[in-house]
Design an enzyme around this catalytic site. Structure first.
Site, PDB file in Angstrom:
ATOM      1  N   CYS A 110       5.785  -2.687  15.747  1.00 10.68           N
ATOM      2  CA  CYS A 110       6.583  -1.731  15.849  1.00 10.68           C
ATOM      3  C   CYS A 110       6.348  -0.738  16.476  1.00 10.68           C
ATOM      4  CB  CYS A 110       5.538  -0.759  14.150  1.00 10.68           C
ATOM      5  SG  CYS A 110       5.391  -1.242  13.218  1.00 10.68           S
ATOM      6  N   HIS A 257       7.497   6.757  15.496  1.00 13.13           N
ATOM      7  CA  HIS A 257       8.078   5.117  14.680  1.00 13.13           C
ATOM      8  C   HIS A 257       7.752   5.197  12.740  1.00 13.13           C
ATOM      9  CE1 HIS A 257       7.661   1.948  13.339  1.00 13.13           C
ATOM     10  NE2 HIS A 257       6.898   1.677  12.618  1.00 13.13           N
ATOM     11  N   ASN A 287      10.168   0.691   7.118  1.00 17.44           N
ATOM     12  CA  ASN A 287       9.766   0.530   8.659  1.00 17.44           C
ATOM     13  C   ASN A 287      10.751  -0.913   8.754  1.00 17.44           C
ATOM     14  OD1 ASN A 287       8.659  -0.540  10.631  1.00 17.44           O
ATOM     15  ND2 ASN A 287       6.766  -0.584   9.637  1.00 17.44           N
TER      16      ASN A 287
HETATM   17  N1  COA Z   1       1.857  -0.261  -5.925  1.00 17.70           N
HETATM   18  C1  COA Z   1       0.912   0.237  -6.942  1.00 17.70           C
HETATM   19  N2  COA Z   1       0.483   0.007  -6.755  1.00 17.70           N
HETATM   20  C2  COA Z   1      -0.111  -0.169  -5.562  1.00 17.70           C
HETATM   21  C3  COA Z   1       0.970  -0.594  -4.868  1.00 17.70           C
HETATM   22  C4  COA Z   1       1.805  -0.342  -4.748  1.00 17.70           C
HETATM   23  N3  COA Z   1       3.211  -0.997  -4.098  1.00 17.70           N
HETATM   24  N4  COA Z   1       0.290  -1.082  -3.448  1.00 17.70           N
HETATM   25  C5  COA Z   1      -0.633  -1.029  -3.438  1.00 17.70           C
HETATM   26  N5  COA Z   1      -0.718  -0.349  -4.577  1.00 17.70           N
HETATM   27  C6  COA Z   1      -2.985   0.175  -4.997  1.00 17.70           C
HETATM   28  C7  COA Z   1      -3.774  -0.192  -4.283  1.00 17.70           C
HETATM   29  O1  COA Z   1      -4.256  -1.562  -5.200  1.00 17.70           O
HETATM   30  C8  COA Z   1      -4.605   0.586  -4.988  1.00 17.70           C
HETATM   31  O2  COA Z   1      -5.385   0.746  -6.411  1.00 17.70           O
HETATM   32  P1  COA Z   1      -6.809   0.451  -6.428  1.00 17.70           P
HETATM   33  O3  COA Z   1      -7.028   1.435  -6.260  1.00 17.70           O
HETATM   34  O4  COA Z   1      -7.030   0.625  -7.829  1.00 17.70           O
HETATM   35  O5  COA Z   1      -7.962  -0.608  -6.265  1.00 17.70           O
HETATM   36  C9  COA Z   1      -3.914   1.647  -4.714  1.00 17.70           C
HETATM   37  O6  COA Z   1      -3.103   1.097  -4.449  1.00 17.70           O
HETATM   38  C10 COA Z   1      -4.501   2.273  -3.835  1.00 17.70           C
HETATM   39  O7  COA Z   1      -4.387   1.254  -2.274  1.00 17.70           O
HETATM   40  P2  COA Z   1      -3.769   1.606  -1.123  1.00 17.70           P
HETATM   41  O8  COA Z   1      -3.585   0.494  -0.239  1.00 17.70           O
HETATM   42  O9  COA Z   1      -5.199   2.403  -0.209  1.00 17.70           O
HETATM   43  O10 COA Z   1      -3.081   2.613  -0.539  1.00 17.70           O
HETATM   44  P3  COA Z   1      -2.444   3.790   0.162  1.00 17.70           P
HETATM   45  O11 COA Z   1      -2.543   5.151  -0.363  1.00 17.70           O
HETATM   46  O12 COA Z   1      -3.678   3.684   1.491  1.00 17.70           O
HETATM   47  O13 COA Z   1      -1.256   2.816   1.020  1.00 17.70           O
HETATM   48  C11 COA Z   1      -0.071   1.917   2.216  1.00 17.70           C
HETATM   49  C12 COA Z   1      -0.561   1.260   1.157  1.00 17.70           C
HETATM   50  C13 COA Z   1       0.135   0.580   2.760  1.00 17.70           C
HETATM   51  C14 COA Z   1       1.365   2.675   2.077  1.00 17.70           C
HETATM   52  C15 COA Z   1      -0.558   2.760   3.804  1.00 17.70           C
HETATM   53  O14 COA Z   1      -1.746   2.709   3.663  1.00 17.70           O
HETATM   54  C16 COA Z   1      -0.129   2.148   4.611  1.00 17.70           C
HETATM   55  O15 COA Z   1       1.015   3.279   4.873  1.00 17.70           O
HETATM   56  N6  COA Z   1      -0.453   2.284   5.586  1.00 17.70           N
HETATM   57  C17 COA Z   1       0.501   2.163   7.041  1.00 17.70           C
HETATM   58  C18 COA Z   1       1.037   0.889   6.705  1.00 17.70           C
HETATM   59  C19 COA Z   1       1.395   0.277   8.327  1.00 17.70           C
HETATM   60  O16 COA Z   1       1.978   1.629   8.854  1.00 17.70           O
HETATM   61  N7  COA Z   1       1.955  -0.563   8.924  1.00 17.70           N
HETATM   62  C20 COA Z   1       2.462  -0.949   9.523  1.00 17.70           C
HETATM   63  C21 COA Z   1       2.108  -0.886  10.846  1.00 17.70           C
HETATM   64  S1  COA Z   1       3.530   0.280  12.002  1.00 17.70           S
END
Ligand code: COA
Length: 339
Positions: A110, A257, A287
């Site tokens: 990214c 980004h 993304n």
């Molecule tokens: N739909 C529904 N629930 C989901 C889900 C989805 N698509 N993805 C995850 N969950 C659930 C998880 O299982 C978790 O449930 P639990 O609390 O019962 O365990 C809950 O939602 C929270 O998950 P979490 O991973 O902590 O969510 P989050 O708020 O951190 O959001 C991302 C997840 C991936 C969107 C976020 O962490 C993110 O954007 N991270 C950075 C990713 C990134 O930048 N990647 C590329 C690098 S450039």
């Protein structure tokens, strides 16, 4: 002497995939995806369509925008090249009719647009080239497990390209100093384990004994990445502002980004940049890794959010970990909308 932005163009696959479309096969909801990421829909390549095809289309538009079709080098930033070997850039150069110019790929996930831009600027600064076509292109949805709700909703396909030419540092479009960095101690936070030299492709394909099928797809630990993204993009943005001699209020548009709208807003908040200076298009494209920032810039230009003379701060973060930032004053460019 400086490298000056002289052309900008993009490409998106025709196929729009909404959150509702995805959620027919995925244990998730439109509300969750939109609230947690800011994404409503993304584009995905059709069967038979690849990163090269998107790169060629974006490259052609950037050359048209620059008003000249000759360049001395082609650089493609991608983490989803058509094949592990060879690089996609020589084929892109060939298909664009650029002859036997030097052409190579660069992989920085990214932050690929920032790393690639720095490389392209370096070719001009070192006298190796007068004009460079640099393309960030990705069909990364092909590397994501469609059944993994933690990653499948996040990514989209697309390409964005720029032409850089030799110019003067005081010209609009002169690409400013860079801040680039990496932290390989956190490499496992975002990785595709199989297919490289560590889990050898020679031992078999997906499903082969010893290589779990899911290892051919992206593994991502979202939460720690989120924290790193906000910290690194904020620190890197500050470092570049110091180098270029701007303070935060001088920034008219923040082109960060597009990994998650909450990350971009959090960085802006840390920098104390008002919301109306933050460019956002993740709602429509997701993304797109190395294509993210050029597609964002195109969107900002065609919507009248980014105009000649305005000061733009670019910042990215991604796998590696890796990050980077730069700044420029926007030049007068003719840019086609990407549909
Ligand atoms: N739909 C529904 N629930 C989901 C889900 C989805 N698509 N993805 C995850 N969950 C659930 C998880 O299982 C978790 O449930 P639990 O609390 O019962 O365990 C809950 O939602 C929270 O998950 P979490 O991973 O902590 O969510 P989050 O708020 O951190 O959001 C991302 C997840 C991936 C969107 C976020 O962490 C993110 O954007 N991270 C950075 C990713 C990134 O930048 N990647 C590329 C690098 S450039």
């Amino acid at each position: 002497m400086a490298a000056v932005l002289a052309g900008l163009g993009g490409a998106l696959p025709a196929g729009v995939v909404t959150n509702d479309d995805l959620c027919r096969e995925l244990d998730s909801t439109h509300e969750w995806i939109e609230t947690r990421t800011g994404i409503s829909e993304r584009r995905m390549v059709a069967a038979g369509q690849s990163t090269r095809d998107l790169a060629v289309e974006a490259g052609a538009r950037a050359l048209k925008s620059a008003g000249r079709s000759e360049v001395d080098a082609v650089v493609v930033a991608t983490t989803s090249a058509d094949r592990l070997c060879p690089a996609v850039a020589p084929e892109v150069a060939h298909q664009l009719g650029l002859g036997t110019v030097p052409a190579y790929d660069l992989t920085s996930a990214c932050s690929g647009f920032l790393y690639g831009l720095a490389s392209a600027v370096g070719h001009i600064a070192s006298g190796v080239a007068d004009r460079v076509l640099f393309i960030g292109a990705e069909a990364f949805t092909t590397m994501v497990n469609p059944g993994d709700r933690g990653t499948a909703p996040i990514f989209g396909d697309g390409a964005g390209a720029v032409v850089l030419r030799r110019g003067r540092p005081d010209e609009p479009g002169a690409v400013g100093p860079f801040d680039l960095g990496s932290d390989g101690s956190l490499a496992d936070l975002l990785a595709i384990p199989a297919g490289g030299s560590r889990q050898r492709s020679a031992t078999g394909g997906p499903g082969h004994e010893g290589v779990p099928a899911e290892d051919w797809f992206l593994h991502m630990e979202g939460r720690p990445l989120y924290v790193q993204a906000v910290e690194r993009m904020t620190a890197s943005s500050r470092a570049v502002l110091d180098r270029v001699g701007w303070s935060v209020p001088d920034v008219d548009v923040f082109a960060g980004h597009q990994a998650n709208v909450r990350i971009v807003r959090a960085v802006a908040e840390e920098l104390e940049l008002p919301d109306d200076r933050v460019a956002v298009n993740i709602d429509r494209v997701g993304n797109t890794l190395a294509a993210s920032i050029p597609l964002l810039l195109i969107d900002a230009v065609v919507r009248g959010r980014l105009n000649p003379g305005q000061r733009v701060l670019l910042s990215a973060f991604g796998a590696g970990l890796s990050w980077g930032s730069t700044a420029l004053t926007w030049p007068d460019l003719s840019v086609e909308e990407v549909c």
